[in-house]
Design a protein around this motif. Structure first.
Motif, PDB file in Angstrom:
ATOM      1  N   PRO D 142       0.815  -1.216   0.000  1.00 26.03           N
ATOM      2  CA  PRO D 142       0.000   0.000   0.000  1.00 26.03           C
ATOM      3  C   PRO D 142       0.854   1.275   0.000  1.00 26.03           C
ATOM      4  O   PRO D 142       0.299   2.358   0.141  1.00 26.03           O
ATOM      5  N   CYS D 143       2.169   1.122  -0.135  1.00 26.86           N
ATOM      6  CA  CYS D 143       3.066   2.289  -0.073  1.00 26.86           C
ATOM      7  C   CYS D 143       4.279   2.021  -0.948  1.00 26.86           C
ATOM      8  O   CYS D 143       4.471   0.895  -1.402  1.00 26.86           O
ATOM      9  N   PRO D 144       5.111   3.025  -1.232  1.00 22.84           N
ATOM     10  CA  PRO D 144       6.301   2.787  -2.045  1.00 22.84           C
ATOM     11  C   PRO D 144       7.237   1.760  -1.404  1.00 22.84           C
ATOM     12  O   PRO D 144       7.359   1.698  -0.177  1.00 22.84           O
ATOM     13  N   VAL D 145       7.885   0.964  -2.263  1.00 20.27           N
ATOM     14  CA  VAL D 145       8.846  -0.041  -1.807  1.00 20.27           C
ATOM     15  C   VAL D 145      10.223   0.366  -2.327  1.00 20.27           C
ATOM     16  O   VAL D 145      10.400   0.547  -3.535  1.00 20.27           O
ATOM     17  N   VAL D 146      11.168   0.512  -1.422  1.00 17.72           N
ATOM     18  CA  VAL D 146      12.530   0.884  -1.810  1.00 17.72           C
ATOM     19  C   VAL D 146      13.350  -0.399  -1.930  1.00 17.72           C
ATOM     20  O   VAL D 146      13.558  -1.098  -0.939  1.00 17.72           O
TER      21      VAL D 146
END
Lengths: 150, 150, 150, 150
Positions: D142-146
């Motif tokens: 549900p959020c950016p993945v680095v």
């Protein structure tokens, strides 16, 4: 009679896949359908940014597709001529569109039994990747996909 | 100052990634480098089949690249204008080549700290795929890649 | 005689792949080799952190592997019994190790002509993914891999 | 305050990802949540084949999970201790389940801003692959993945 679909992009892996398809087809009296898909960047996305694409862009795009279809048709016929297909029945198709979508659609319409594909297209450097077209076909094909390392 | 590379192909995911990059850059005083890569099928492969590509093909290809560079330059400037980048430093690049290779090369040359990318490009149907350009950049980038869902 | 390797993990996709393998084997007089690989987290990585793993961990791990081998052996024999293999020659193998590595090794040692695999293992939710074992086998197999959707 | 989730499996890539997460967190006053997921083959699939799994299997499985939780808890605390987190707020979680599912669930429940992950887990040989857990988290987070190369 088993129907075998063989997408050809001219890469060594696609030709190796064609050879394997011919080999199996001789054992099971398969019918070979070769397909090459011509893809071109479209202007659709520019509308989203409120851009009026110059008329010349659209004209160039159409000309480029025509030229690509000509060259790919020649290439495909050379590829098939270089295969030792003996008496197997074969057909050749050149289609304009998105490769994975057109291959999957063709497999359904032509009631294909097996699709033979190279593991990757033209990216010899990235030798462990499964090419993106192959990935997409594997994920959406209505029949088994035989993946051949080039 | 942290340097942030943001590949833009015009897809909603690439724009969402740009927004997230701007958001983080404001916290860490980042410098934004936007890049768009123009790719065109080349005639190199036909030589392998002993084909002489018609001169017109090569001419069309060059014209098509010129037109694409024009349109993509316009699109990129619209994308950046629509972002709320405030006082952040920014640069825009249009490069002709293979997207993943050029993005990776640019990241190395520009000593980039983070690449912000959409999870996939223009394939809304295939919504669980990681796009092939994003996959390749993740696999070869010299720095962390921030993958943003569109 | 063509030699067909069929990795079975008990997933519906692996059973569908086995059915497709049997179907083809009847046309080409194939020989079927079924393989199931039992994998268990190992203690190797803990040494890297200077940890002394409790002796009980190692004992439990061995017992767990033994039990898994027993259950998987039963499962594999049930899977094969439920297939309509007719007079085809078949063999069943249970191996302890990393699935993709063991499947690839077995394909090389047994001079396999085709590996038939399900597109994914036990992850019905992620229905567009190519399972990680299948991906790795496609990337390293010494022979064509037939990927079957479950 | 930004919340950063860092899945740790003990692989060099996961530790490199943790270091990058700490580096960014110091710039943005991030809060670190470390998570390790313990996974064990379950007996569920055997029911499908009409098999009665021996009671001993279930007992062994529970014991093995307990031991793994103990060892992974120790490992995670060593990993965190070896990081130079200064005054950053941190928490450590050990969860039993499927790694990608639990990481995604945790990211949603904990309102995470960024997940930092290694590109791949324990497969140094397959150095171009994106690990399957990382792929799945990228696809469902549900959020950016680095994504950090180890």
């Amino acid at each position: 009679m088993r129907r075998i679909l063989i997408p050809i992009d001219g890469s060594p892996a696609s030709i190796k896949a064609a050879e394997k398809a011919v080999e199996l087809s001789k054992l099971i009296n398969g019918e070979l359908i070769f397909i090459t898909v011509v893809n071109m960047p479209s202007e659709d996305k520019y509308a989203f940014f409120g851009m009026n694409v110059e008329q010349q862009f659209t004209i160039n795009r159409k000309e480029m597709i025509d030229k690509l279809v000509q060259e790919e048709t020649k290439m495909l016929s050379i590829v098939v001529r270089n295969l030792d297909i003996g008496n197997l029945k074969e057909a050749q198709k050149i289609i304009v569109g998105k490769p994975a979508e057109e291959i999957t659609k063709c497999a359904a319409e032509e009631k294909i039994d097996y699709i033979f594909m190279g593991r990757r297209g033209f990216s010899p450097v990235e030798r462990f990747f499964i090419g993106s077209v192959t990935q997409k076909v594997i994920s959406s094909a209505p029949c088994p996909v035989v993946v051949v390392n080039g």
